[in-house]
Design an enzyme around this catalytic site. Structure first.
Site, PDB file in Angstrom:
ATOM      1  N   HIS A  15      -5.389   9.116  -3.171  1.00 35.39           N
ATOM      2  CA  HIS A  15      -4.334   8.236  -2.673  1.00 35.39           C
ATOM      3  C   HIS A  15      -3.466   8.968  -1.652  1.00 35.39           C
ATOM      4  O   HIS A  15      -3.134   8.432  -0.588  1.00 35.39           O
ATOM      5  CB  HIS A  15      -3.438   7.753  -3.822  1.00 35.39           C
ATOM      6  N   LYS A  39      -3.297  -5.513 -15.837  1.00 35.94           N
ATOM      7  CA  LYS A  39      -3.495  -4.083 -16.061  1.00 35.94           C
ATOM      8  C   LYS A  39      -2.402  -3.556 -16.984  1.00 35.94           C
ATOM      9  O   LYS A  39      -1.295  -4.065 -17.003  1.00 35.94           O
ATOM     10  CB  LYS A  39      -3.489  -3.321 -14.738  1.00 35.94           C
ATOM     11  N   ARG A  89     -14.296   3.713  -1.734  1.00 32.09           N
ATOM     12  CA  ARG A  89     -15.054   4.860  -2.239  1.00 32.09           C
ATOM     13  C   ARG A  89     -16.541   4.590  -2.314  1.00 32.09           C
ATOM     14  O   ARG A  89     -17.347   5.493  -2.166  1.00 32.09           O
ATOM     15  CB  ARG A  89     -14.543   5.258  -3.634  1.00 32.09           C
ATOM     16  N   SER A 125      -8.407   6.516 -10.362  1.00 30.09           N
ATOM     17  CA  SER A 125      -7.284   6.507 -11.305  1.00 30.09           C
ATOM     18  C   SER A 125      -7.789   6.384 -12.732  1.00 30.09           C
ATOM     19  O   SER A 125      -7.248   7.009 -13.643  1.00 30.09           O
ATOM     20  CB  SER A 125      -6.309   5.368 -10.976  1.00 30.09           C
TER      21      SER A 125
END
Length: 140
Positions: A15, A39, A89, A125
């Site tokens: 990040h 979340k 990614r 994460s």
């Protein structure tokens, strides 16, 4: 002005790298801690915002950290941001991000994707949380 949204739970080296790269592309970057009811972050948004601010060098004076509950595009429109910055990614990330970008474009907000650097692409994460959790478990 651009917005870089995410839950940032935690704010990883990937990040930080994305912020470093985006900050030279745009006059101002808002790192937006998205509050997502789906979340369950380890910390509330204000605590995560402090951690993000602490991870960003003071010399990066074109970076702001904020939090928001709701659609990122609504935030962008209210703040006058014209671009959402997203990291990618994997090919699966790109497929998902393409769908979001198409919706955002319909609302007048462009998306810029930045590929993760290869040595940071393996850090998510989710993996960082799992590692942190495993390290905090007592050893027997």
């Amino acid at each position: 002005m651009a917005v870089y949204p995410g839950t940032f739970d935690p704010f990883t080296p990937g990040h930080r790298d994305l912020v470093a790269r985006a900050r030279v592309m745009f006059d101002r970057i808002i790192v937006l801690l998205a509050v997502n009811a789906d979340k369950q972050p380890a910390a509330e948004a204000p605590a995560r915002a402090v951690l993000v601010r602490d991870a960003i060098p003071a010399a990066w004076d074109n970076i702001e950290v904020d939090s928001w509950t709701g659609l990122t595009t609504t935030y962008c429109l209210r703040r006058g941001a014209t671009v959402i910055v997203r990291g990618v990614r994997t090919a699966a990330d790109l497929h998902y991000e393409y769908q979001l970008a198409a919706m955002n474009e319909q609302l007048g907000i462009q998306t810029v994707w930045l590929p993760a650097r290869p040595h940071l692409a393996v850090i998510s994460s989710t993996a960082a949380r799992a590692y942190r959790s495993a390290r905090s478990q007592p050893r027997t």
